[in-house]
Design a protein around this motif. Structure first.
Motif, short mmCIF file in Angstrom:
data_model
loop_
_atom_site.label_atom_id
_atom_site.label_comp_id
_atom_site.label_asym_id
_atom_site.label_seq_id
_atom_site.Cartn_x
_atom_site.Cartn_y
_atom_site.Cartn_z
N ILE A 73 0.75 -1.17 0.00
CA ILE A 73 -0.03 0.08 0.16
C ILE A 73 1.01 1.23 0.16
N GLY A 74 2.10 1.01 0.01
CA GLY A 74 2.88 2.44 0.18
C GLY A 74 4.66 2.06 -0.41
N PRO A 75 5.35 2.90 -0.46
CA PRO A 75 6.64 2.72 -0.76
C PRO A 75 7.64 2.23 0.58
N LEU A 76 8.59 1.60 0.34
CA LEU A 76 9.65 1.18 1.55
C LEU A 76 9.91 2.29 2.09
N ASP A 77 10.30 2.44 3.64
CA ASP A 77 10.87 3.27 4.21
C ASP A 77 12.32 3.54 4.11
N GLU A 78 12.58 4.57 4.20
CA GLU A 78 14.14 4.68 4.12
C GLU A 78 15.10 4.98 5.30
N TYR A 79 16.10 4.41 5.41
CA TYR A 79 17.08 4.86 6.68
C TYR A 79 17.98 5.90 6.39
N LEU A 80 17.97 6.68 7.47
CA LEU A 80 18.98 7.83 7.45
C LEU A 80 20.42 7.20 7.40
N VAL A 81 21.23 7.67 6.63
CA VAL A 81 22.73 7.21 6.49
C VAL A 81 23.57 8.13 6.54
N MET A 82 24.78 7.61 6.97
CA MET A 82 25.86 8.67 7.61
C MET A 82 27.14 7.75 7.24
N GLU A 83 28.15 8.23 6.76
CA GLU A 83 29.48 7.69 6.21
C GLU A 83 30.44 8.04 7.32
N TYR A 130 33.08 3.55 6.68
CA TYR A 130 31.96 2.50 6.77
C TYR A 130 30.72 3.34 6.67
N LEU A 131 29.63 2.39 6.62
CA LEU A 131 28.26 2.88 6.61
C LEU A 131 27.38 2.47 7.84
N TYR A 132 27.06 3.82 8.28
CA TYR A 132 26.24 3.85 9.57
C TYR A 132 24.78 4.18 9.22
N LEU A 133 23.84 3.37 9.83
CA LEU A 133 22.33 3.46 9.62
C LEU A 133 21.90 3.93 10.93
N GLY A 134 20.78 5.05 11.00
CA GLY A 134 19.99 5.74 11.71
C GLY A 134 18.45 5.15 11.67
N GLY A 135 17.53 5.96 12.02
CA GLY A 135 16.18 5.44 12.07
C GLY A 135 15.70 5.49 10.80
N THR A 136 14.58 5.08 10.76
CA THR A 136 13.59 5.16 9.34
C THR A 136 12.86 6.30 9.17
N ARG A 137 12.58 6.80 8.03
CA ARG A 137 11.76 7.81 7.60
C ARG A 137 10.86 7.61 6.42
N PRO A 138 9.97 8.31 6.25
CA PRO A 138 9.16 7.80 4.95
C PRO A 138 9.95 8.10 3.78
N ASN A 139 9.77 7.33 2.72
CA ASN A 139 10.33 7.22 1.64
C ASN A 139 10.80 8.69 0.94
N THR A 140 11.84 9.38 0.37
CA THR A 140 11.82 10.74 -0.09
C THR A 140 12.14 10.35 -1.48
N LEU A 141 12.35 9.25 -2.11
CA LEU A 141 13.02 9.01 -3.33
C LEU A 141 11.53 8.69 -4.37
N VAL A 142 10.42 8.70 -3.79
CA VAL A 142 9.36 8.74 -4.54
C VAL A 142 8.27 9.77 -4.54
#
Length: 168
Positions: free
Chosen positions: A142-152, A156-168
């Motif tokens: 019913i909706g797009p996949l959520d997106e993780y906050l990303v930091m380098e 190395y890759l660091y992942l934060g919390g999720t947020r609504p998808n900003t790509l679509v």
């Protein structure tokens, strides 16, 4: 003897008001605590978790990155929790998508459907998502996949919390 004598009627009124006030506070205080407590909690947006994924190894093909949050405090329990994300590069941007399907919460796989190898596929109910997490119309999600906050950090890759998808 005092001139301000309390009649039996006044004594009964004071007693009923006192007991009623005590019972009302016992009911209202938990609701007030429940409403105010989230405001008083510190925000978790700044919390990023290290992953074993090196940023220079990422390509435009999504890869599954598994990571663990150590000693996560949940109420009275402290435990290690495992998570995963689908991560790829889109130009210079690193995109990390949640693998949790929006239909019923199953785990999606990249290229899991041989008829649609360039999409995310949910095997539970044949749900499909495009590479940017947008759900394919006509499929169960019913909706797009959520997106993780990303930091380098330090390569190395660091992942934060999720947020609504900003790509679509």
């Amino acid at each position: 003897m005092s001139k301000n004598r309390v009649s039996r009627r006044q004594f009964l009124s004071y007693t009923i008001m006192g007991v009623g006030g005590f019972m009302a506070s016992g009911t209202i205080m938990p609701m007030l605590r429940f409403a105010v407590d989230p405001v008083l909690q510190k925000s978790g947006e700044g919390d990023f978790t290290a992953t074993p994924q090196r940023v220079d190894e990422l390509t435009e093909t999504p890869v599954r990155v598994d990571y663990t949050i150590v000693d996560r405090q949940d109420g009275w329990y402290k435990s290690d929790e495992s998570y995963s994300a689908w991560v790829y590069k889109s130009g210079d941007r690193i995109v990390a998508l949640s693998p949790v399907c929006k239909h019923l919460g199953c785990t999606v796989n990249w290229g899991g459907d041989k008829n649609h190898p360039d999409q995310f596929f949910c095997p539970c109910h044949a749900g499909r998502y495009e590479k940017n997490g947008k759900h394919v119309p006509g499929t169960p999600p019913i909706g797009p996949l959520d997106e993780y906050l990303v930091m380098e950090k330090d390569g190395y890759l660091y992942l934060g919390g999720t947020r609504p998808n900003t790509l679509v």
